[in-house]
Write a protein that holds these residues in place. Structure first.
Motif, PDB file in Angstrom:
ATOM      1  N   ILE A   1       0.851  -1.199   0.000  1.00 54.30           N
ATOM      2  CA  ILE A   1       0.000   0.000   0.000  1.00 54.30           C
ATOM      3  C   ILE A   1       0.883   1.244   0.000  1.00 54.30           C
ATOM      4  O   ILE A   1       2.061   1.202   0.377  1.00 54.30           O
ATOM      5  CB  ILE A   1      -0.940   0.046   1.218  1.00 54.30           C
ATOM      6  N   ASN A   2       0.302   2.343  -0.409  1.00 58.69           N
ATOM      7  CA  ASN A   2       0.941   3.651  -0.311  1.00 58.69           C
ATOM      8  C   ASN A   2       0.580   4.220   1.057  1.00 58.69           C
ATOM      9  O   ASN A   2      -0.537   4.707   1.263  1.00 58.69           O
ATOM     10  CB  ASN A   2       0.449   4.565  -1.433  1.00 58.69           C
ATOM     11  N   ILE A   3       1.505   4.141   1.992  1.00 60.45           N
ATOM     12  CA  ILE A   3       1.186   4.506   3.372  1.00 60.45           C
ATOM     13  C   ILE A   3       0.974   6.007   3.523  1.00 60.45           C
ATOM     14  O   ILE A   3       0.160   6.452   4.342  1.00 60.45           O
ATOM     15  CB  ILE A   3       2.287   4.005   4.334  1.00 60.45           C
ATOM     16  N   THR A   4       1.669   6.818   2.732  1.00 59.21           N
ATOM     17  CA  THR A   4       1.441   8.261   2.810  1.00 59.21           C
ATOM     18  C   THR A   4       0.024   8.615   2.357  1.00 59.21           C
ATOM     19  O   THR A   4      -0.640   9.462   2.959  1.00 59.21           O
ATOM     20  CB  THR A   4       2.482   9.009   1.962  1.00 59.21           C
ATOM     21  N   ALA A   5      -0.447   7.952   1.302  1.00 61.19           N
ATOM     22  CA  ALA A   5      -1.816   8.196   0.841  1.00 61.19           C
ATOM     23  C   ALA A   5      -2.824   7.721   1.871  1.00 61.19           C
ATOM     24  O   ALA A   5      -3.868   8.357   2.065  1.00 61.19           O
ATOM     25  CB  ALA A   5      -2.049   7.494  -0.496  1.00 61.19           C
ATOM     26  N   LEU A   6      -2.541   6.599   2.551  1.00 57.53           N
ATOM     27  CA  LEU A   6      -3.450   6.091   3.578  1.00 57.53           C
ATOM     28  C   LEU A   6      -3.597   7.104   4.719  1.00 57.53           C
ATOM     29  O   LEU A   6      -4.700   7.370   5.190  1.00 57.53           O
ATOM     30  CB  LEU A   6      -2.940   4.752   4.099  1.00 57.53           C
ATOM     31  N   ILE A   7      -2.474   7.675   5.164  1.00 57.67           N
ATOM     32  CA  ILE A   7      -2.523   8.622   6.277  1.00 57.67           C
ATOM     33  C   ILE A   7      -3.203   9.920   5.852  1.00 57.67           C
ATOM     34  O   ILE A   7      -3.995  10.495   6.605  1.00 57.67           O
ATOM     35  CB  ILE A   7      -1.101   8.883   6.802  1.00 57.67           C
ATOM     36  N   GLU A   8      -2.916  10.387   4.640  1.00 57.54           N
ATOM     37  CA  GLU A   8      -3.568  11.594   4.155  1.00 57.54           C
ATOM     38  C   GLU A   8      -5.078  11.391   4.033  1.00 57.54           C
ATOM     39  O   GLU A   8      -5.873  12.288   4.342  1.00 57.54           O
ATOM     40  CB  GLU A   8      -2.963  12.001   2.815  1.00 57.54           C
TER      41      GLU A   8
ATOM     42  N   LEU B   1       4.678  -3.177   2.636  1.00 54.93           N
ATOM     43  CA  LEU B   1       3.786  -4.305   2.862  1.00 54.93           C
ATOM     44  C   LEU B   1       3.180  -4.204   4.253  1.00 54.93           C
ATOM     45  O   LEU B   1       3.917  -4.108   5.248  1.00 54.93           O
ATOM     46  CB  LEU B   1       4.553  -5.625   2.719  1.00 54.93           C
ATOM     47  N   CYS B   2       1.861  -4.232   4.349  1.00 57.38           N
ATOM     48  CA  CYS B   2       1.214  -4.178   5.654  1.00 57.38           C
ATOM     49  C   CYS B   2      -0.269  -4.519   5.498  1.00 57.38           C
ATOM     50  O   CYS B   2      -0.749  -4.746   4.381  1.00 57.38           O
ATOM     51  CB  CYS B   2       1.387  -2.806   6.307  1.00 57.38           C
TER      52      CYS B   2
ATOM     53  N   VAL C   1      -5.800  -2.525   9.514  1.00 59.39           N
ATOM     54  CA  VAL C   1      -5.254  -2.676  10.866  1.00 59.39           C
ATOM     55  C   VAL C   1      -4.347  -1.489  11.202  1.00 59.39           C
ATOM     56  O   VAL C   1      -4.421  -0.912  12.296  1.00 59.39           O
ATOM     57  CB  VAL C   1      -4.494  -4.004  10.987  1.00 59.39           C
ATOM     58  N   LEU C   2      -3.489  -1.125  10.255  1.00 60.59           N
ATOM     59  CA  LEU C   2      -2.608   0.018  10.489  1.00 60.59           C
ATOM     60  C   LEU C   2      -3.415   1.302  10.645  1.00 60.59           C
ATOM     61  O   LEU C   2      -3.123   2.135  11.509  1.00 60.59           O
ATOM     62  CB  LEU C   2      -1.620   0.151   9.331  1.00 60.59           C
ATOM     63  N   ARG C   3      -4.437   1.474   9.836  1.00 57.60           N
ATOM     64  CA  ARG C   3      -5.292   2.666   9.945  1.00 57.60           C
ATOM     65  C   ARG C   3      -5.947   2.736  11.322  1.00 57.60           C
ATOM     66  O   ARG C   3      -6.037   3.810  11.922  1.00 57.60           O
ATOM     67  CB  ARG C   3      -6.347   2.643   8.833  1.00 57.60           C
ATOM     68  N   ARG C   4      -6.403   1.584  11.833  1.00 55.01           N
ATOM     69  CA  ARG C   4      -7.014   1.553  13.157  1.00 55.01           C
ATOM     70  C   ARG C   4      -6.018   1.969  14.228  1.00 55.01           C
ATOM     71  O   ARG C   4      -6.350   2.726  15.151  1.00 55.01           O
ATOM     72  CB  ARG C   4      -7.547   0.159  13.452  1.00 55.01           C
ATOM     73  N   GLY C   5      -4.782   1.485  14.124  1.00 53.88           N
ATOM     74  CA  GLY C   5      -3.780   1.849  15.117  1.00 53.88           C
ATOM     75  C   GLY C   5      -3.445   3.329  15.096  1.00 53.88           C
ATOM     76  O   GLY C   5      -3.327   3.962  16.155  1.00 53.88           O
ATOM     77  N   LEU C   6      -3.302   3.897  13.900  1.00 54.83           N
ATOM     78  CA  LEU C   6      -3.020   5.324  13.802  1.00 54.83           C
ATOM     79  C   LEU C   6      -4.186   6.158  14.333  1.00 54.83           C
ATOM     80  O   LEU C   6      -3.984   7.164  15.018  1.00 54.83           O
ATOM     81  CB  LEU C   6      -2.733   5.693  12.345  1.00 54.83           C
TER      82      LEU C   6
ATOM     83  N   ILE D   1       5.785   6.881  15.680  1.00 56.99           N
ATOM     84  CA  ILE D   1       5.563   5.525  15.177  1.00 56.99           C
ATOM     85  C   ILE D   1       6.564   5.279  14.061  1.00 56.99           C
ATOM     86  O   ILE D   1       6.527   5.951  13.024  1.00 56.99           O
ATOM     87  CB  ILE D   1       4.121   5.357  14.664  1.00 56.99           C
ATOM     88  N   ARG D   2       7.473   4.331  14.284  1.00 59.58           N
ATOM     89  CA  ARG D   2       8.503   4.002  13.301  1.00 59.58           C
ATOM     90  C   ARG D   2       8.189   2.643  12.670  1.00 59.58           C
ATOM     91  O   ARG D   2       8.075   1.651  13.382  1.00 59.58           O
ATOM     92  CB  ARG D   2       9.886   3.978  13.944  1.00 59.58           C
ATOM     93  N   LEU D   3       8.069   2.644  11.346  1.00 60.39           N
ATOM     94  CA  LEU D   3       7.768   1.429  10.613  1.00 60.39           C
ATOM     95  C   LEU D   3       8.904   1.134   9.653  1.00 60.39           C
ATOM     96  O   LEU D   3       9.337   2.019   8.899  1.00 60.39           O
ATOM     97  CB  LEU D   3       6.461   1.583   9.822  1.00 60.39           C
ATOM     98  N   PRO D   4       9.438  -0.093   9.668  1.00 61.67           N
ATOM     99  CA  PRO D   4      10.498  -0.431   8.709  1.00 61.67           C
ATOM    100  C   PRO D   4       9.989  -0.363   7.274  1.00 61.67           C
ATOM    101  O   PRO D   4       8.873  -0.796   6.980  1.00 61.67           O
ATOM    102  CB  PRO D   4      10.906  -1.854   9.106  1.00 61.67           C
ATOM    103  N   LEU D   5      10.792   0.196   6.394  1.00 65.06           N
ATOM    104  CA  LEU D   5      10.381   0.377   5.018  1.00 65.06           C
ATOM    105  C   LEU D   5      10.169  -0.951   4.296  1.00 65.06           C
ATOM    106  O   LEU D   5       9.492  -1.010   3.283  1.00 65.06           O
ATOM    107  CB  LEU D   5      11.407   1.220   4.259  1.00 65.06           C
ATOM    108  N   GLN D   6      10.766  -2.036   4.813  1.00 64.73           N
ATOM    109  CA  GLN D   6      10.553  -3.357   4.249  1.00 64.73           C
ATOM    110  C   GLN D   6       9.784  -4.204   5.241  1.00 64.73           C
ATOM    111  O   GLN D   6      10.178  -5.306   5.584  1.00 64.73           O
ATOM    112  CB  GLN D   6      11.897  -4.029   3.916  1.00 64.73           C
ATOM    113  N   SER D   7       8.681  -3.665   5.784  1.00 67.06           N
ATOM    114  CA  SER D   7       7.906  -4.406   6.794  1.00 67.06           C
ATOM    115  C   SER D   7       6.929  -5.321   6.116  1.00 67.06           C
ATOM    116  O   SER D   7       6.532  -5.139   4.984  1.00 67.06           O
ATOM    117  CB  SER D   7       7.168  -3.445   7.731  1.00 67.06           C
ATOM    118  N   GLY D   8       6.528  -6.342   6.844  1.00 65.41           N
ATOM    119  CA  GLY D   8       5.525  -7.272   6.369  1.00 65.41           C
ATOM    120  C   GLY D   8       4.681  -7.702   7.492  1.00 65.41           C
ATOM    121  O   GLY D   8       4.227  -8.778   7.627  1.00 65.41           O
TER     122      GLY D   8
END
Length: 282
Positions: free
Chosen positions: A139-146, A171-172, A176-181, A275-282
């Motif tokens: 996913i595009n995490i910047t777009a998700l947060i915006e 990768l995420c 679930v990530l949206r809920r946490g943020l 919140i720090r997320l590794p750029l190669q997270s899964g």
């Protein structure tokens, strides 16, 4: 003779380097596997091929991973089942409370039932954040947060955001990530009325910094607020607050992605959640 001795020495060094790498490679694989199961108990098992000692160690490691996985999944499934049954019981209790003729007793019992249902829903959200069936995808995490910030602004909340880096994909589990943020953002809005988000990249991490203008948290209790059911009402608005699971849910979500959640008080006032997320997270 000198070139001959230099050639022999070079060959000996190359042979030693090869043998050392061959001997330490299994230990490196074991260390990587240990780091992997620290954030994902369902990761693929280790390869049990190789010398007898290495194969036995890998087999023992895989057995340990299976036991840990069964233990954790069993506990979360039991907690989810209990919470689900309690929710059904609370609904029946609410229906019976509504049938009471005494207004004072009915209103008091309805408040108790409301508190029970809120706690049960929080526990179910806690379990869902830890034990999610959502598939992992890019996913595009910047777009998700915006998008999350835009939705909250449309609802009338004071949210501001800025990005110091371009589009970042990883990768995420998106929902679930949206809920946490949103748990962290909701805390800032609930207790201070506004929240500011800053997106940036640091080394191998994508960092989301969420800040507010509230009184912050006492330094000796910063680590405690991420524990389940821990409430710190006296440091913020005493008339609000949930059951103390919001930050715990977020921490579980971020940890499951191999990231980190840290809290700190700003020198200019207010709380900062990084919140720090590794750029190669899964």
């Amino acid at each position: 003779m000198l070139p001959y001795f230099l050639l022999v020495a070079l060959l000996a060094l190359l042979l030693a380097w090869f043998l050392i790498n061959k001997a330490t490679a299994p230990l490196e694989r074991l260390a990587k596997a240990a780091d992997t199961i620290g954030v994902n108990l369902d990761s693929p098992p280790m390869d049990e091929k190789g010398p007898p000692e290495v194969a036995r160690a890998a087999h023992a490691f895989n057995r340990m991973q299976n036991r840990l996985s069964r233990l954790v999944h069993g506990q979360t499934e039991m907690l989810a089942a209990i919470s689900h049954d309690l929710r059904s019981a609370a609904t029946r209790l609410q229906l019976r409370a509504e049938m009471l003729s005494n207004d004072q007793e009915r209103n008091g019992l309805m408040r108790v039932v409301s508190d029970m249902k809120q706690m049960i829903e929080s526990v179910l959200a806690y379990v869902r954040g830890y034990e999610s069936n959502e598939p992992v995808r890019m996913i595009n995490i910047t777009a998700l947060i915006e998008s999350l910030c835009d939705d909250l602004r449309d609802e009338g909340f004071q949210i501001s955001d800025e990005s110091c880096c371009g589009p970042v994909s990883m990768l995420c589990r998106a929902s679930v990530l949206r809920r946490g943020l949103q748990n962290v953002i909701d805390n800032s809005i609930k207790y201070t009325g506004s929240a500011h988000l800053e997106l940036k990249c640091e080394d191998e991490y994508f960092v989301v910094s969420i800040t507010d203008s509230g009184p912050g948290i006492p330094e000796d209790q910063i680590q405690a607020v991420v524990q389940p059911f821990y409430r710190l009402e006296q440091s913020r608005n005493p008339g609000t607050g949930g059951v103390g699971l919001g930050l715990s849910i977020t921490q579980n979500i971020i940890t499951s992605m191999g990231g980190m959640l840290t809290l700190s008080n700003r020198k200019t006032g207010g709380l900062q959640v990084d919140i720090r997320l590794p750029l190669q997270s899964g």
